[in-house]
Design an enzyme around this catalytic site. Structure first.
Site, short mmCIF file in Angstrom:
data_model
loop_
_atom_site.label_atom_id
_atom_site.label_comp_id
_atom_site.label_asym_id
_atom_site.label_seq_id
_atom_site.Cartn_x
_atom_site.Cartn_y
_atom_site.Cartn_z
N ARG A 128 40.96 1.89 52.51
CA ARG A 128 39.62 1.99 51.91
C ARG A 128 39.55 1.30 50.54
NH1 ARG A 128 40.59 5.33 55.58
NH2 ARG A 128 38.96 6.32 56.84
N ILE A 182 44.75 12.54 47.35
CA ILE A 182 45.52 12.42 48.60
C ILE A 182 46.14 13.78 48.91
CG2 ILE A 182 47.43 11.26 49.77
CD1 ILE A 182 46.79 8.79 48.10
N THR A 191 50.46 21.28 49.28
CA THR A 191 49.94 22.54 48.74
C THR A 191 48.42 22.53 48.89
OG1 THR A 191 49.59 21.60 46.56
CG2 THR A 191 51.77 22.53 46.99
N PHE A 227 40.26 15.50 38.56
CA PHE A 227 39.72 16.74 38.00
C PHE A 227 38.94 16.49 36.72
CE2 PHE A 227 40.02 20.45 35.20
CZ PHE A 227 39.46 21.43 36.02
N GLU A 228 39.35 15.49 35.94
CA GLU A 228 38.69 15.20 34.66
C GLU A 228 37.42 14.37 34.82
OE1 GLU A 228 42.13 15.02 34.96
OE2 GLU A 228 42.34 16.90 33.85
N HIS A 287 46.37 22.40 46.75
CA HIS A 287 45.78 21.74 45.59
C HIS A 287 44.67 20.75 45.97
CE1 HIS A 287 47.11 22.22 41.47
NE2 HIS A 287 46.51 21.08 41.22
#
Ligand code: RBF
Length: 180
Positions: A125, A80, A84, A55-56, A86
């Site tokens: 990956r 990942i 939820t 997010f940052e 999220h």
């Protein structure tokens, strides 16, 4: 919003900022190592910065791009899917945020964030059966840098031929400033 387009210049030895999210660190460390190795093998200098999570990343990329010190700012993260919503919210906002920045700043900003359903997929990956996506992300930055160099070289010639087509010479432009 400030528009920094055109501020950054092409340097013979490109300078890269690597921004690495600490969430899922076992994965992001491998991706970052691949990206860093790829940049150094190409003769580039690399500075590494850390953020808490994906997010940052857009905020950090914007801060670093805004310094004008870097030819490429390369975000590395790993999302990942959990139980939820999220994941979907984060994946969408991080992707949109980075895309927006890549269109705003003249430095190369590729997308180095894995979005995986499982940890195992992420592992594959990050140096597993699917290669190292950190290396591919850095290579994507190289392509953008090469394109930027090509466009920067072509721009003066294109302006000259456009002026020639319209019959405007630099002498005419000087006599009649502001008129095409
Ligand atoms: N950050 C990641 O980089 N990858 C993730 O998979 C991830 N999952 C998260 C799940 C939840 C429920 C929360 C609350 C945060 C998660 N974050 C993840 C951290 C997020 O990107 C950010 O760093 C924090 O929310 C602090 O702003």
């Amino acid at each position: 919003m400030k528009t920094p387009a055109g501020r950054s210049t092409v340097r013979p030895k490109a300078s890269v900022a690597l921004v690495v999210a600490r969430w899922n660190r076992e994965i992001t460390d491998v991706l970052a190592a691949g990206a860093e190795r790829t940049a150094k093998e190409a003769g580039m200098s690399v500075e590494r910065f850390g953020v808490a999570g994906s997010f940052e990343l857009p905020a950090a990329v914007a801060l670093l791009a805004d310094t004008g010190r870097f030819d490429a700012v390369v975000p590395i993260g790993c999302l990942i899917r959990g139980e939820t919503p999220h994941f979907d919210v984060l994946a969408r906002s991080v992707t949109d945020g980075l895309m927006q920045l890549s269109l705003t700043y003249p430095c190369a900003i590729p997308f180095g964030v894995l979005t995986c359903d499982t940890y195992e997929q992420a592992r594959q990956r990050a140096g597993g059966t699917e290669g190292n996506k950190g290396e591919e992300t850095m290579e994507a930055a190289f392509d953008l840098l090469a394109l930027r160099q090509m466009v920067a070289k072509a721009a003066p010639a294109a302006r000259r031929s456009a002026a020639a087509r319209s019959g405007v010479t630099s002498a005419k432009r000087r006599r009649s400033p502001g008129k095409a």
